[in-house]
Structures are given as structure tokens and as C-alpha cells.
Design a protein around this motif. Structure first.
Motif, PDB file in Angstrom:
ATOM      1  N   ASN A   1       6.208  13.857  -2.161  1.00  0.00           N
ATOM      2  CA  ASN A   1       6.615  12.661  -2.896  1.00  0.00           C
ATOM      3  C   ASN A   1       6.370  11.402  -2.065  1.00  0.00           C
ATOM      4  O   ASN A   1       5.866  10.384  -2.562  1.00  0.00           O
ATOM      5  CB  ASN A   1       8.090  12.801  -3.265  1.00  0.00           C
ATOM      6  CG  ASN A   1       8.571  11.635  -4.100  1.00  0.00           C
ATOM      7  OD1 ASN A   1       9.153  10.703  -3.584  1.00  0.00           O
ATOM      8  ND2 ASN A   1       8.263  11.678  -5.406  1.00  0.00           N
TER       9      ASN A   1
ATOM     10  N   TYR B   1       0.771   3.079  -3.163  1.00  0.00           N
ATOM     11  CA  TYR B   1       1.030   1.661  -2.909  1.00  0.00           C
ATOM     12  C   TYR B   1       0.209   1.102  -1.740  1.00  0.00           C
ATOM     13  O   TYR B   1       0.534   0.053  -1.211  1.00  0.00           O
ATOM     14  CB  TYR B   1       2.543   1.441  -2.673  1.00  0.00           C
ATOM     15  CG  TYR B   1       3.340   1.867  -3.881  1.00  0.00           C
ATOM     16  CD1 TYR B   1       3.276   1.118  -5.068  1.00  0.00           C
ATOM     17  CD2 TYR B   1       4.093   3.047  -3.876  1.00  0.00           C
ATOM     18  CE1 TYR B   1       3.953   1.544  -6.194  1.00  0.00           C
ATOM     19  CE2 TYR B   1       4.766   3.459  -4.990  1.00  0.00           C
ATOM     20  CZ  TYR B   1       4.706   2.715  -6.163  1.00  0.00           C
ATOM     21  OH  TYR B   1       5.362   3.118  -7.281  1.00  0.00           O
TER      22      TYR B   1
ATOM     23  N   ARG C   1      12.345   1.039 -10.094  1.00  0.00           N
ATOM     24  CA  ARG C   1      10.944   0.801  -9.716  1.00  0.00           C
ATOM     25  C   ARG C   1      10.794  -0.681  -9.409  1.00  0.00           C
ATOM     26  O   ARG C   1      11.353  -1.511 -10.125  1.00  0.00           O
ATOM     27  CB  ARG C   1       9.984   1.166 -10.850  1.00  0.00           C
ATOM     28  CG  ARG C   1      10.072   2.613 -11.288  1.00  0.00           C
ATOM     29  CD  ARG C   1       9.077   2.870 -12.400  1.00  0.00           C
ATOM     30  NE  ARG C   1       9.160   4.214 -12.915  1.00  0.00           N
ATOM     31  CZ  ARG C   1       9.880   4.557 -13.974  1.00  0.00           C
ATOM     32  NH1 ARG C   1      10.606   3.652 -14.603  1.00  0.00           N
ATOM     33  NH2 ARG C   1       9.854   5.800 -14.397  1.00  0.00           N
TER      34      ARG C   1
ATOM     35  N   ASP D   1       8.123  -2.470  -9.738  1.00  0.00           N
ATOM     36  CA  ASP D   1       7.374  -3.083 -10.839  1.00  0.00           C
ATOM     37  C   ASP D   1       7.290  -2.036 -11.944  1.00  0.00           C
ATOM     38  O   ASP D   1       6.369  -1.215 -11.961  1.00  0.00           O
ATOM     39  CB  ASP D   1       5.984  -3.473 -10.323  1.00  0.00           C
ATOM     40  CG  ASP D   1       5.154  -4.101 -11.437  1.00  0.00           C
ATOM     41  OD1 ASP D   1       5.636  -4.142 -12.586  1.00  0.00           O
ATOM     42  OD2 ASP D   1       4.027  -4.537 -11.134  1.00  0.00           O
TER      43      ASP D   1
ATOM     44  N   ASP E   1       4.321   0.791 -12.145  1.00  0.00           N
ATOM     45  CA  ASP E   1       4.657   2.090 -11.569  1.00  0.00           C
ATOM     46  C   ASP E   1       4.680   3.190 -12.620  1.00  0.00           C
ATOM     47  O   ASP E   1       4.322   4.327 -12.354  1.00  0.00           O
ATOM     48  CB  ASP E   1       6.004   2.004 -10.848  1.00  0.00           C
ATOM     49  CG  ASP E   1       5.914   1.004  -9.690  1.00  0.00           C
ATOM     50  OD1 ASP E   1       4.796   0.821  -9.195  1.00  0.00           O
ATOM     51  OD2 ASP E   1       6.956   0.423  -9.335  1.00  0.00           O
TER      52      ASP E   1
ATOM     53  N   GLY F   1      10.241   7.559 -11.306  1.00  0.00           N
ATOM     54  CA  GLY F   1      11.353   6.715 -10.831  1.00  0.00           C
ATOM     55  C   GLY F   1      12.491   7.563 -10.299  1.00  0.00           C
ATOM     56  O   GLY F   1      13.564   7.062  -9.996  1.00  0.00           O
TER      57      GLY F   1
HETATM   58  P1  ADP Z   1       8.138   6.940  -8.544  1.00  0.00           P
HETATM   59  O1  ADP Z   1       8.040   8.330  -8.888  1.00  0.00           O
HETATM   60  O2  ADP Z   1       8.139   5.990  -9.699  1.00  0.00           O
HETATM   61  O3  ADP Z   1       7.295   6.506  -7.428  1.00  0.00           O
HETATM   62  P2  ADP Z   1      10.116   6.866  -6.565  1.00  0.00           P
HETATM   63  O4  ADP Z   1      11.578   7.108  -6.654  1.00  0.00           O
HETATM   64  O5  ADP Z   1       9.345   7.777  -5.768  1.00  0.00           O
HETATM   65  O6  ADP Z   1       9.590   6.787  -8.065  1.00  0.00           O
HETATM   66  O7  ADP Z   1       9.926   5.389  -6.084  1.00  0.00           O
HETATM   67  C1  ADP Z   1      10.692   4.356  -6.609  1.00  0.00           C
HETATM   68  C2  ADP Z   1      10.054   3.020  -6.423  1.00  0.00           C
HETATM   69  O8  ADP Z   1      10.038   2.663  -5.026  1.00  0.00           O
HETATM   70  C3  ADP Z   1       8.640   2.965  -6.800  1.00  0.00           C
HETATM   71  O9  ADP Z   1       8.475   2.711  -8.178  1.00  0.00           O
HETATM   72  C4  ADP Z   1       8.111   1.799  -5.961  1.00  0.00           C
HETATM   73  O10 ADP Z   1       8.357   0.587  -6.580  1.00  0.00           O
HETATM   74  C5  ADP Z   1       8.924   1.883  -4.704  1.00  0.00           C
HETATM   75  N1  ADP Z   1       8.181   2.601  -3.606  1.00  0.00           N
HETATM   76  C6  ADP Z   1       8.326   3.880  -3.242  1.00  0.00           C
HETATM   77  N2  ADP Z   1       7.537   4.178  -2.176  1.00  0.00           N
HETATM   78  C7  ADP Z   1       6.928   3.013  -1.848  1.00  0.00           C
HETATM   79  C8  ADP Z   1       5.971   2.667  -0.835  1.00  0.00           C
HETATM   80  N3  ADP Z   1       5.505   3.545   0.080  1.00  0.00           N
HETATM   81  N4  ADP Z   1       5.497   1.401  -0.785  1.00  0.00           N
HETATM   82  C9  ADP Z   1       5.954   0.494  -1.699  1.00  0.00           C
HETATM   83  N5  ADP Z   1       6.861   0.755  -2.694  1.00  0.00           N
HETATM   84  C10 ADP Z   1       7.306   2.021  -2.762  1.00  0.00           C
END
Ligand code: ADP
Length: 551
Positions: free
Chosen positions: A454, A462, A505, A507, A511, A518
Motif C-alpha cells: 500500500n 504521488y 484523500r 484531492d 485520488d 481512501g
Molecule cells: P488511497 O487508497 O486513496 O491512496 P490511502 O489511505 O492509502 O488511500 O491514502 C490516503 C490519502 O493520503 C491519499 O488519497 C493521498 O491524498 C494521501 N497520500 C498517501 N500517500 C501519499 C504519498 N506518498 N504522497 C502524497 N500523498 C499521499
């Protein structure tokens, strides 16, 4: 103060007050009763002495007093004994009643039937006594002498008549003291020959009386001398003084203490009951308030709280109750938020799907391979959301099963790198692994791989082309750490606290489009916690992010 100590203290207080009140009441009542009975006893002696003295003054003799004494003794249930100054018994009620003599309890009281002359200071203003005015022989007397002489004569006459009447069986009239203190009949005596009978006896002493009062002329204190002379002269014919002895009054001892004790016991009982009721009320008040609050909570009023009642057990109970109510309320709110979030998450893709299906059905949109592929992706995202949600729910409830084995974290990092290499190359991102050597760990291999996967997916998602993602496995402070560092867009400092929240999220539109549920980071944090660890993030916008799983 603790609840137990408070109850103990309050009960002790009631007990001490009750005992104190009993002691005080008993003491007070007993003292009062003793005082009263002593007062009564003294008064009784005075009354009895008065009755006996009046008899002698009225009758001019002690003869016949036994009838009076006997009646008095029977009425008072008491022995009455009269003894003269030579120790001879005049009358004893127990002897008269032919019963065993009971002991006498009070000290003897002197009963002197002889009156005391009270000469007023202004004796010269008094009128000349008639008996003296009529008597030519005594004209030369002073006013005080004349008054004294008249007093002696009057008293003698009264006494002799009364004695004569008593001897004849006639009740003499009652006597009252006149201004000079000499008892004279209130009404004239009944007609009898007594006046004649006593005449010679009266005449006998007259000369002596006159000589006696004249003796006082040479005295400095004339009045004092006259009073003494009066006493001497009347002693010759008045009944002799007697000593009065009284036996104990037959009193019921139960009656003596029973009444006041019952009052004392009743008062203390009422006091103790009232005190206990107050204590019980005081002690049970917080419990009642807690009970009422529990009922309100059970009825669905989740904002119910109880006021904090001091420290101790009850204070702790109130705090625990409030914490529990708060937890229930928070959980209820979280549940509501989750349902709302899930509905929100599923509504958009489902609307999309429905829209395209309807358009296809109506022939508005021509079916194409790309369209079906896009609809397939949309359906898959929904399934992923539901799968993740289920995982998260199980994990949060502690029902997610973990198959723990010993494995090498360095190898896990390498596996994750290889698995994502294709995606990295496709997006033009450099994917590296930095491991110092084998790092053995006991845990669920597949779940930790899910966490790492994950984090890597997010990092690649990103990070723009030309950037890099580095995976690391190392030991810090004696604890194994998995780390994923990227040179991507980073996360705003204001957003960092929400990164691990469900469905959060940075954005939402973008996303979602990249296929994120999320929920990935929320699940990752739960798995890390279930391995006794924690997940943290350090990030800077435009520089990159570092996610660190400390196990
Ligand atoms: P998703 O499955 O939508 O990625 P996550 O719980 O893994 O959901 O992540 C939640 C949010 O955190 C993402 O939608 C993103 O906005 C932010 N995010 C997670 N990892 C990163 C990263 N390495 N760099 C920038 N933003 C991140």
C-alpha cells in the motif's frame, strides 16, 4: 475522602451523637429527678411539721394528736414519730398501727408550738390594749410592756380554753397569728363552761406576768427582753416542744426512673433515626443520580453525563460513567459517519455505472472495448472499497486473523520492490531497496506485505517521472522499521493529521480517479498496531514523504 471512609465517618457521627445525647439526657433527667424528689421531701417534712404544730396551737395540748398522726401516716404511707426533748415518745404511728417499726430517714425537725412575740418598732403608736386599760393595777406600764402583757394573757386564755374544749371532746376553733405573732381564734369558741372553768387558773399567774414584764425596764434592749420574757411566760402553759422523725415514703422505683428513661430513649431513638435517614440520603444521592443517568443513557440520550461528586470510589465511578458515556457517544457518531462515508463513496461509481448502462441500453452510447474496460475498473474499485472496509471492520473489532511466522523483513522489502518494478518503470520512477542484511521478525508475512504494498503504491502514485522511491528495512532503538521514502508531491502540514483517517484523500477527485479507496493507510495503521507497532509520516510539499512502520 473515599466512599467507605465517608459512610464509616457518618455512621460513627450518628452513633457518637446518639450515645452522647443518651448520656446527656439521662444525666439531666436523673439530676432533675433527684433535685425534685429532694425538694419534695424537704417540703413534705415542712408540711408535716406545720400540720403537727397547728394541732398543738389549736388544741393547746398534745393530747389527742395520735389520731391526727395516724391519719397522716396512713395517707402518706410513712412512719411519723414524735419524741419530747427528754427522749420520751409522745406518739409513733408504727406503734399505733401495731406494725414493725420502719426506720426513720430524715433528721429530727423541732416542732415548737410556742409563739414568738414580734414587737413592731413603732409600738408606741399601737392603741393601749383593752385588758390593760381596764386593769387599774397596771396603769404604770409602758406601751411595750402593756402590749406584751396583753399578748401573754390572750395567748394563755386561748390555750386554756382550747385545752378545756379538747378535754370535753369539742373541737376548738382554728387559730391564726395576729400582728404580734400570737395565735388567736379566728372565730369565738363554742359556748361552753370552759371560760368559767379556766378563770381561777388565769388569775393565778397574772401577778407574775406583770412583775416579769417590768423586769425589762432596766434592760438596755427593752424589746429583746420583752420577747424573751414572753417566751418564758408562755412556755409554762403551752404544749412542750417535740421532735419529729419521719420514715421513708414508699415510692415505686420503677415509676421514678421509668418515665424519664422512656422519654430519653424515645428522643435518642428519634434522633438516631433522623440522623441515619439523613446519612442514608446523603450517601445514596450520588448513586441515585448515577442510576437515573444510566437509565437516560439506555433510553438513547447519549449526551447524558453525571456531575463529579468529590474523590474516592464514587468520584471514580462518576468519572468512569462519564468516560463510558463519551465512548458510546463517540462510537455512535463514528458509526454514523462511516455509514455516511460508505454511502457517499459508493454513490458516485454506481451512478456512473448506471448512467453508462442506461445510455448503452438506449443506444445513446455505442458499445466499445474501452467503455467496457472503464466500467469494469469502476466496478472493481467498488469491490476494493468493500473488501477494504470489511478488512478494516474486522481489524478494528480485533477479528482479523493473523498467521504469524518467522520471516526476513529484508526479503519482504525486496519482494515488494520487485512486485512494483514494472509500474515504476512505466511511470519513469526509480524504485530502490536499501537493506543492511537479513532482519528476522515474527509476524503475519502477508499482512505486512499488504502494508508495504500500500505504501509503495501510494509513493509511486504521488511521485512524478524522474523521481525516486526508496524502500528500507532497518533496526532503530532495538525495534525493526520498514520505511518507504518518495520524492513525490508531499502532503500539506495541515493535512498530515488526517492521512490515516478513513476515506480521507488530499484531492478526492484525483485520488479516486487513480483507484484509491481512501482506506489503505487506515488499514495499514491497524495492521501495524496489531503487530505491537505504529505507523508515522513525515512529509513536505514538493519535496516528498516518508512513511515509517515501527514494529
Ligand atoms: P488511497 O487508497 O486513496 O491512496 P490511502 O489511505 O492509502 O488511500 O491514502 C490516503 C490519502 O493520503 C491519499 O488519497 C493521498 O491524498 C494521501 N497520500 C498517501 N500517500 C501519499 C504519498 N506518498 N504522497 C502524497 N500523498 C499521499
Amino acid at each position: 475522602m473515599s466512599f467507605r471512609a465517608r459512610v464509616f465517618g457518618l455512621v460513627l457521627l450518628v452513633a457518637v451523637i446518639a450515645i452522647g445525647a443518651t448520656a446527656w439526657l439521662t444525666f439531666k433527667l436523673a439530676t432533675r429527678q433527684i433535685d425534685e424528689s429532694q425538694e419534695k421531701a424537704t417540703q413534705h417534712v415542712v408540711d408535716t411539721a406545720d400540720i403537727v404544730r397547728s394541732y398543738a396551737r389549736r388544741h393547746g395540748t398534745w393530747a389527742g394528736v395520735s389520731v391526727k398522726v395516724q391519719a397522716l401516716s396512713e395517707a402518706n404511707h410513712q412512719r411519723i414519730r414524735l419524741v419530747n426533748l427528754y427522749g420520751q415518745v409522745t406518739v409513733d404511728s408504727d406503734h399505733l398501727a401495731k406494725r414493725a417499726a420502719r426506720p426513720v430517714v430524715s433528721p429530727p425537725t423541732l416542732i415548737d408550738p410556742r409563739p414568738t412575740l414580734t414587737l413592731p418598732d413603732n409600738v408606741d403608736e399601737l392603741p393601749w390594749p383593752e385588758s390593760v386599760v381596764r386593769d387599774a393595777k397596771v396603769r404604770s406600764l409602758t406601751k411595750a410592756e402593756a402590749v406584751t402583757l396583753d399578748g401573754i394573757r390572750k395567748f394563755r386564755q386561748t390555750q386554756l380554753v382550747a385545752r378545756c374544749l379538747t378535754e370535753r371532746g369539742i373541737e376548738p376553733p382554728a387559730v391564726t397569728p395576729n400582728k404580734l405573732g400570737i395565735p388567736i381564734p379566728a372565730t369565738p369558741p363554742e359556748a361552753s363552761d370552759c371560760i368559767q372553768t379556766i378563770k381561777p387558773e388565769l388569775a393565778e399567774d397574772e401577778g407574775g406576768d406583770e412583775a416579769a414584764v417590768k423586769v425589762c425596764r432596766s434592760e438596755k434592749v427593752e424589746h429583746g427582753c420583752l420577747v424573751r420574757v414572753f417566751g418564758e411566760r408562755v412556755s409554762a402553759f403551752a404544749p412542750e416542744p417535740l421532735q419529729l422523725f419521719l420514715g421513708a415514703v414508699d415510692d415505686d422505683p420503677a415509676k421514678l426512673v421509668g418515665g424519664p428513661m422512656a422519654v430519653a430513649a424515645g428522643s435518642v431513638l428519634v434522633l438516631a433515626l433522623a440522623g441515619t435517614a439523613v446519612v442514608a440520603r446523603h450517601v445514596s444521592r450520588p448513586v441515585r443520580s448515577l442510576t437515573a443517568a444510566s437509565r437516560r443513557l439506555a433510553d438513547g440520550h447519549l449526551d447524558t453525563r453525571v456531575p463529579l461528586v468529590g474523590g474516592g470510589e464514587l468520584g471514580q465511578l462518576s468519572t468512569s460513567f462519564n468516560r463510558m458515556a463519551q465512548a458510546i457517544e463517540a462510537s455512535e457518531q463514528a458509526q454514523r459517519r462511516l455509514v455516511a462515508s460508505v454511502a457517499h463513496e459508493l454513490r458516485t461509481p454506481l451512478s456512473n455505472l448506471l448512467g453508462y448502462l442506461e445510455a448503452l441500453q438506449d443506444g445513446v452510447v455505442p458499445p466499445s472495448r474501452e467503455l467496457f474496460a472503464s466500467l469494469h475498473d469502476e466496478a472493481q474499485l467498488q469491490r476494493r472499497i468493500l473488501d477494504d472496509l470489511q478488512d478494516l471492520t474486522l481489524a478494528e473489532a480485533g477479528h482479523l486473523t493473523y498467521r504469524r511466522v518467522d520471516f526476513d523483513l529484508a526479503e519482504l522489502v525486496e519482494t515488494a520492490r520487485v512486485a512494483h518494478l514494472a509500474v515504476a518503470e512505466a511511470t519513469g520512477v526509480r524504485l530502490r531497496a536499501e537493506v543492511a542484511g537479513p532482519l528476522l521478525f515474527h509476524g503475519d508475512h502477508d499482512r505486512l506485505r499488504q502494508v508495504l504494498g500500500n505504501l509503495v503504491t501510494n509513493a509511486l502514485r504521488y511521485t512524478d517521472a524522474g523521481g525516486s522511491v526508496t524502500l528500507r528495512a532497518y533496526v532503530a532503538n532495538g525495534r525493526p522499521v520498514l520505511e518507504v521514502e518518495d520524492t513525490g508531491c508531499g502532503i500539506a502540514a495541515a493535512d498530515l493529521p488526517f492521512v490515516f483517517h478513513r476515506f480521507w484523500r488530499a484531492d478526492p477527485a484525483r485520488d479516486r480517479a487513480t483507484g484509491g479507496s481512501g482506506l489503505g493507510l487506515t488499514i495499514a495503521r491497524q495492521i501495524a498496531r496489531d503487530h505491537g507497532g505504529e505507523i508515522s509520516v513525515a512529509s513536505e510539499v514538493g519535496v516528498g514523504s516518508t512513511f515509517r512502520v515501527t514494529l
